[in-house]
Design an enzyme around this catalytic site. Structure first.
Site, short mmCIF file in Angstrom:
data_model
loop_
_atom_site.label_atom_id
_atom_site.label_comp_id
_atom_site.label_asym_id
_atom_site.label_seq_id
_atom_site.Cartn_x
_atom_site.Cartn_y
_atom_site.Cartn_z
N LYS A 173 -62.17 105.33 32.56
CA LYS A 173 -62.67 106.41 31.57
C LYS A 173 -62.78 105.19 30.50
O LYS A 173 -62.08 105.27 29.27
CB LYS A 173 -61.71 107.74 31.35
CG LYS A 173 -62.35 108.58 30.94
CD LYS A 173 -61.65 109.38 29.60
CE LYS A 173 -61.88 108.62 28.60
NZ LYS A 173 -62.89 108.65 27.38
N GLU B 149 -52.36 99.45 23.95
CA GLU B 149 -52.57 98.76 22.87
C GLU B 149 -52.66 100.26 21.35
O GLU B 149 -54.32 100.78 21.60
CB GLU B 149 -53.49 97.84 22.87
CG GLU B 149 -53.59 96.28 22.19
CD GLU B 149 -54.35 97.05 20.87
OE1 GLU B 149 -54.26 97.26 19.71
OE2 GLU B 149 -55.86 96.81 20.83
N CYS C 113 -58.34 97.84 15.15
CA CYS C 113 -56.72 98.34 15.61
C CYS C 113 -56.31 96.85 14.66
O CYS C 113 -54.73 97.06 14.15
CB CYS C 113 -56.18 98.52 16.52
SG CYS C 113 -56.62 97.32 17.66
N GLU D 236 -53.57 104.13 9.57
CA GLU D 236 -54.55 103.17 9.31
C GLU D 236 -56.04 103.53 9.00
O GLU D 236 -56.53 104.92 9.92
CB GLU D 236 -54.60 102.87 10.91
CG GLU D 236 -55.31 101.37 11.12
CD GLU D 236 -55.26 101.72 13.11
OE1 GLU D 236 -55.09 102.95 14.06
OE2 GLU D 236 -55.57 100.98 13.58
#
Ligand code: ADP
Length: 489
Positions: A182, A260, A294, A391
């Protein structure tokens, strides 16, 4: 988007299940927008549990024959797919920039980088070696083999809509697994274009399945993938929050998982560094993809004695960055992906300023569109600010000050994340000392670009589990089987 025949062929508005292009059962769709202009590009099926179950069943049905092929045969089809991706790089890059926003040059680099994974795993397919172990019984022999784990359920993010897909699909298929994937709701078109090329490459029906859904449907599709016992592994790239949800949901059927997740990368500049190189590195690490990676530098730590010098050099470079739609010449910063992304960036800047940071450059959205945020440099950052913990996922460089190596390492490790870390030094002993003490899965020493198909990509702590790419990444799609052969007299 400029509609050439080539784009038309790869611009798909249906999902891909069991070798067929499908609508949602109820014909529901959701729109995909160009973040640079706000214009609708097309619409794709808004699928749910039933379509996902159908894709899983197709993958399960395709699995025995796919795994039974010789590694060389699987490798051949993967190589064909690789070549088709390379041949279509311009079309794929244009599609990627149109739905995601990044500069065309970065889109091209992503497509080719992703295709490198396909090529690498096509080669590795032939090297899934096992072991023989010296026996513990005179009349027996011990053999260890690696087998494909089975059907893989994968969920990918929007920041690298092509490379995050190829780095999951190609190792899975190389070892003999089949997959249901997906893609992110913001960027499903790159995934569908890859599926169209996979179809041309000749993968049998059911080996690759792409199910599309909007943000609400994502939860349903995720739930179906994680609860179906036929799915033996979940591979996810995205936020830590969603990763934890998928991990919890996978517990009931004890699936193997690779995650991840988020990062909060420290980027440390020691006084021993070559400052020009450190500035180059900070620009790449912080501003590539408008700060939406990331492994982006999130906290930039600069040693006291070079702090002001580094700050002014960085600002000089940032001032020259051209912002605009990714398809325009010379643009290095595109729009952010969506309003949610802009809100977070704005909140981080406002929070920092409220708590004492100074804006050296940037700090606001631009008139040309609501998703364009200026590349920003902040100084006098402290631990009390949101950027220390979260982040930012945007083009904001926050400069923290430190005095000693000890302090820099402590600050760098003071986070629940552990994906990538960077530092700049010309002192060899310091390079080893610091690298060994950083609690991160990946460390760039005088280097800011880490991702390559030949090296293991992944994090520790709440940044994830498992590795992607490299010989280690492929192992995550296999199970070990130990066979004891007796009666050998
Ligand atoms: P971001 O906040 O950057 O969009 P997410 O982790 O939310 O990152 O999204 C990454 C991927 O996870 C996307 O494909 C998204 O649709 C999907 N996703 C979001 N929520 C869920 C969920 N509850 N279950 C499964 N997938 C999800």
């Amino acid at each position: 988007m400029k509609m050439t025949q080539a784009t038309q062929a790869l611009l798909k508005d249906k999902a891909y299940i069991n070798g067929q292009w499908h609508d949602a059962n109820d014909k529901a769709v959701f729109a995909v927008y160009n973040p640079a202009t706000g214009e609708k590009i097309t619409q794709v099926p808004n699928m749910g549990a039933d379509e996902t179950a159908k894709a899983i069943a197709a993958a399960a049905q395709a699995f025995p024959a796919w795994r039974a092929l010789l590694a060389k045969e699987r490798s051949k089809i993967l190589k064909k797919w690789h070549q088709l991706i390379v041949d279509n790089v311009e079309t794929l890059a244009l599609l990627l920039t149109t739905e995601q926003g990044k500069p065309l040059a970065e889109a091209r680099a992503e497509i080719l980088g992703g295709s490198n994974s396909v090529e690498w795993f096509a080669e590795e397919a032939k090297r899934i070696y096992g072991d023989t172990i010296p026996t513990h019984k005179a009349d027996a022999r011990i053999i260890v083999t690696r087998e494909p784990i089975g059907v893989v359920g994968a969920v990918t993010p929007w920041n690298f809509p092509s490379a995050m897909i190829t780095r999951k699909i190609s190792p899975a298929l190389a070892v003999g697994c089949t997959i249901v994937l997906k893609p992110a709701e913001d960027t499903p078109l790159s995934a569908l274009a890859l599926a169209a090329l996979a179809e041309q490459a000749g993968f049998p029906p059911g080996v690759i399945n792409i199910v599309t859904g909007d943000r609400k449907a994502a939860a349903t599709i995720g739930k179906t993938l994680t609860s179906d016992p036929a799915v033996r592994k979940i591979s996810f790239t995205g936020s830590t929050e969603v990763g934890k949800t998928l991990m919890r949901q996978s517990a009931d059927t004890v699936k193997k998982i690779s995650l991840e997740l988020g990062g909060n990368a420290p980027f440390i500049v020691f006084e021993s560094a070559d400052l020009d190189k450190a500035v180059d590195g900070a620009i790449i690490s912080k501003f590539r993809n408008a700060g939406q990676t990331c492994i982006c530098a999130n906290r930039i730590f600069v040693q006291d004695s070079v702090y002001d010098d580094f700050a002014s050099r960085l600002v000089e470079r940032v001032k020259k960055m051209k912002i605009g739609a990714g398809i325009e010449d010379g643009v290095v910063i595109g729009p952010l992906i969506n309003e949610r992304g802009v809100e977070k960036v704005r909140r981080h800047v406002e929070d920092a300023v409220k708590k004492g940071a100074k804006i050296l450059f940037g700090g606001k959205t631009l008139e040309r569109g609501p998703l364009f945020f200026e590349p920003t440099v902040l100084r006098d950052m402290t631990d009390a600010m949101a950027i220390k913990e979260e982040e930012t996922f945007g083009p904001v460089a926050g400069l923290f000050r430190f005095r000693t190596e000890e302090e820099a390492v402590r600050m760098a490790n003071d986070t629940q994340y552990g994906l990538a870390a960077y530092f700049y030094t010309r002192d060899l002993a310091q390079a080893f000392r610091v690298s060994e003490r950083l609690e991160y899965g990946m460390v760039g020493i005088n280097e800011a670009l880490l991702a390559t198909e030949v090296a293991p990509f992944g994090g520790v702590k709440e940044s994830g589990i498992g590795r992607e790419n490299s010989k280690y990444g492929i192992e995550d799609y296999t199970e070990l089987k130990y066979s004891l052969v007796g009666g050998i007299q």
